[in-house]
Design a protein around this motif. Structure first.
Motif, short mmCIF file in Angstrom:
data_model
loop_
_atom_site.label_atom_id
_atom_site.label_comp_id
_atom_site.label_asym_id
_atom_site.label_seq_id
_atom_site.Cartn_x
_atom_site.Cartn_y
_atom_site.Cartn_z
N VAL A 322 55.42 46.17 -12.50
CA VAL A 322 55.24 45.75 -13.79
C VAL A 322 54.44 46.75 -14.38
N CYS A 324 51.38 48.46 -13.97
CA CYS A 324 50.15 48.27 -14.18
C CYS A 324 49.22 49.31 -13.94
N MET A 372 51.72 43.03 -7.33
CA MET A 372 53.12 42.59 -7.41
C MET A 372 54.00 42.63 -6.01
N ALA A 374 55.04 45.32 -4.93
CA ALA A 374 56.50 46.03 -5.19
C ALA A 374 56.47 47.19 -4.27
N ILE A 375 55.82 47.36 -3.44
CA ILE A 375 55.70 48.84 -2.68
C ILE A 375 56.08 48.28 -1.11
S1 SF4 Z 1 54.00 49.61 -7.98
FE1 SF4 Z 1 52.52 47.93 -8.13
S2 SF4 Z 1 50.47 48.84 -8.50
FE2 SF4 Z 1 52.15 50.36 -9.06
S3 SF4 Z 1 52.51 50.18 -11.33
FE3 SF4 Z 1 54.05 48.89 -10.06
S4 SF4 Z 1 53.19 46.88 -10.15
FE4 SF4 Z 1 51.46 48.22 -10.50
#
Ligand code: SF4
Ligand code: SF4
Length: 381
Positions: A322, A324, A372, A374-375
């Motif tokens: 997202v 962030c 999230m 996401a990694i």
């Molecule tokens: S990878 Fe995770 S922490 Fe980094 S910008 Fe995207 S949502 Fe945010």
């Protein structure tokens, strides 16, 4: 070395408080108490997560410890932590609220002093001093209360690793950058633990985390509370309960070599180790890492040459990101940038993270801080 183990089937005050009382009795903690004692509780509040998730120390464990302290005439009790991320009033107020710490007031003071002190380390340490949060630096008595977890970088997170949270805010990534190799980072953790030197360490393993810890894994309850004065030997013991080989966890291996961990001297008090404990799932970063199987003299050269071949890197799931920026904020190597995302879904911020492989030190602070999930982890080979 006295090690307590209490069976606690769920997070209920009426179950946790007696377990804490029995543990503290066995360890003779009452003898340390005096009315003017300034006690600091160092929990694991790595990120803003609700207490029912296996990410942070459960507030009911802390409540039980505070209740015991009050019952023994000790009322100057502060909770102090520097989470992964910023260390300021706004950030920490949210952490206290979401992690269930706010409800522990007024018996427990939630730290709002965001200064830090330079504390000299022991002679001969590679780190001559540490910059640590003021309440811990000034405490008479530190109670370290961690959550039991697997960890993407160190493999395991218990009492020793929990003390990394005394380093204020974004100074933590700086230490990652200073000590990018796991062996050096682990030695730093041991030097920090000896500098803080907590009087007591409790491991909240009623629920614990397996897989992509310390924030992205899943629940693996052990239904146990562990306590000991010796955090090094306790970490050796707790890793065994997770069915991990303590000798493959660099910080524990080094603690053993340095004579800090003494597994031969464990005297278990309380409940017995239950039968049928199942192995904790390893983080993706560790599943292909067999360097721990090599004899000590081969490990360093192996890690230097072949280690680059097996190195892990973060991989972004763009759908989940997202934008962030929490990953970029915590990246010690400054290899993450937040850019505009084209054709973004309406619920997202329209931004996303971009990772540069060159310069990445594989510390996985980014994965740790991503709200999230996401990694994920990608192996070079
Ligand atoms: S990878 Fe995770 S922490 Fe980094 S910008 Fe995207 S949502 Fe945010
Ligand atoms: S990209 Fe992630 S793993 Fe690489 S250095 Fe930055 S925080 Fe560490």
């Amino acid at each position: 070395m006295l090690q307590t183990l209490q069976y606690v089937p769920e997070y209920k005050e009426e179950l946790i408080y007696p377990a804490i009382c029995k543990s503290f009795d066995a360890l003779g903690i009452a003898e340390d108490m005096r009315p003017d004692l300034k006690v600091v509780i160092k929990p694991n509040l790595i990120m803003a997560r609700k207490p029912d998730l296996p990410v942070t120390t459960h507030p009911l464990v802390i409540r039980a410890v505070v209740r015991w302290l009050n019952a023994h005439g000790v009322y100057d009790v502060t909770l102090a932590e520097s989470s992964g991320g910023l260390y300021n009033a706004e950030y920490m107020k949210n952490i206290y609220q979401v992690c269930g710490m706010k409800q522990l007031e007024p018996e427990l003071r939630l730290n709002m002093d965001f200064s830090a002190q330079t504390v000299a380390a022991r002679e001969g340490f590679a780190n001559h001093s540490f910059h640590i949060i003021t309440p811990v630096a000034k405490a008479d008595y530190v109670i370290n209360i961690c959550k039991l977890k697997t960890h993407a970088m160190t493999g395991y997170s218990g009492g020793i690793k929990n003390l990394f949270g005394v380093i204020p805010g974004l100074e933590k990534p700086q230490l990652h950058y200073l000590w990018p190799e796991l062996s050096d980072f682990s030695r730093m953790l041991l030097e920090l633990a000896q500098t803080v030197n907590p009087q007591l360490t409790i491991i909240d393993a009623i629920d614990a985390m397996e897989g992509n810890g310390p924030t992205g894994g899943t629940s693996h309850p052990l239904y146990m509370l562990l306590a000991a004065r010796d955090l090094y030997t306790q970490d050796y013991f707790a890793a065994g309960l997770m069915k991990l080989d303590p000798m493959k966890i660099e910080m524990i291996r080094q603690a053993l070599e340095a004579g800090l961990a003494k597994p031969d001297e464990i005297e278990l008090i309380g409940d017995e180790i239950p039968e049928g404990l199942t192995p904790f799932k390893l983080p993706d970063t560790k599943r292909l890492d067999f360097s721990g199987n090599l004899p000590g003299f081969l490990r360093k050269p192996f890690l230097f040459f072949a280690g680059r071949l097996f190195k892990s890197y973060p991989q972004l799931d763009e759908e989940k990101c997202v934008g962030c920026g929490k990953c970029a904020e915590s990246c010690p190597a400054h290899v993450i940038h937040i850019v505009e995302k084209n054709g973004h879904a309406p619920r997202t911020s329209g931004k996303k993270a971009v990772f540069k492989k060159k310069g990445c030190i594989s510390c996985f602070c980014c994965q740790e801080m991503c709200p999230m999930k996401a990694i994920s982890v990608k192996k070079a080979l």
